[in-house]
Design a protein around this motif. Structure first.
Motif, short mmCIF file in Angstrom:
data_model
loop_
_atom_site.label_atom_id
_atom_site.label_comp_id
_atom_site.label_asym_id
_atom_site.label_seq_id
_atom_site.Cartn_x
_atom_site.Cartn_y
_atom_site.Cartn_z
N PHE A 4 40.15 26.38 28.08
CA PHE A 4 39.64 27.70 27.81
C PHE A 4 41.09 28.68 27.74
O PHE A 4 41.04 29.69 26.73
N THR B 243 37.42 28.86 18.78
CA THR B 243 37.80 27.46 19.69
C THR B 243 38.44 26.66 18.76
O THR B 243 37.65 26.16 17.75
N SER C 87 36.13 34.80 26.81
CA SER C 87 35.80 33.51 27.74
C SER C 87 35.00 33.94 28.78
O SER C 87 34.13 33.13 29.44
N CYS D 222 36.35 26.43 35.07
CA CYS D 222 37.71 26.97 34.22
C CYS D 222 38.89 26.63 35.13
O CYS D 222 39.89 26.22 34.72
#
Length: 218
Positions: free
Chosen positions: A174, A188, A142, A167
């Motif tokens: 995330f 993802t 990430s 985020c």
């Protein structure tokens, strides 16, 4: 009576007035664009290292876990850098005479650490703790990008305040299951938002206060 100004004076005056207005606006815009550019954030730049270490080979092909080298990532703010003995665990047996690894052998013989250049680094006035992010389900990729495919390590993200806030404002976009935090190939899922909302609740991520100044500037 003779004219005081030439016929082109109006055009000159208009150009000067336009410049007075546009030049400051352009200067601000260019300054903002510069500080957001990879040149300023050092995004995608590959610094010179004492040894051309390949995450693609070690993490991608060999499948070494991130924690094998970055041993303190789950307990401390700093993920840690591997000591020379960690490298020599393998390279005392394989590639023992490779010229590219001479700095590693010299480091061991001279008992002097290798001086690695940190690639992903935030300014000194920013507080960042790896351990809390790992505990809350934020994966390595990430922030560090496709690390398992990097022949030479580069900064994949800008690490600017705006990027961090994206985020902190929406952690559900995330967060991932804790068992996949160190999975460099984790994709993802299509329903990330739905799964993320559940994980935010499960991991007790308190969204209120995540964007407070004191969260990162202490």
């Amino acid at each position: 009576m003779a004219q005081l100004f030439r016929p082109g004076a109006n055009a000159v005056a208009g150009a000067v007035i336009a410049a007075i207005v546009l030049v400051p606006v352009a200067a601000v815009g260019l300054t903002y664009a510069y500080w957001q550019s990879p040149y300023a954030t050092r995004q995608y730049m590959v610094p010179r290292q004492p040894v051309p270490f390949s995450h693609e080979h070690h993490a991608g092909r060999l499948g070494l876990d991130c924690r094998y080298c970055h041993t303190s990532v789950e307990q401390a703010a700093f993920a840690g850098m591997p000591p020379t003995h960690t490298c020599m665990t393998c390279h005392s047996q394989i590639w023992t005479d490779a010229p590219v690894l001479q700095p590693v052998r010299d480091s061991l013989a001279q008992r002097q650490p290798l001086h690695w250049v940190r690639v992903n680094r935030v300014p000194d006035y920013v507080y960042f703790d790896h351990s809390i992010h790992v505990a809350k389900g934020i994966g390595c990729t990430s922030c560090h990008g496709p690390i398992a495919s990097m022949a030479l390590t580069y900064r994949a993200e800008p690490l600017t305040m705006g990027w961090c806030l994206s985020c902190h404002r929406h952690p559900e976009q995330f967060v991932r299951p804790r068992e996949h935090v160190f999975d460099a190939e984790w994709p993802t899922p299509p329903d990330q938002d739905a799964q993320g909302v559940k994980l935010v609740q499960q991991y007790l991520i308190r969204t209120t206060g995540l964007t407070d100044c004191s969260r990162c500037h202490r």
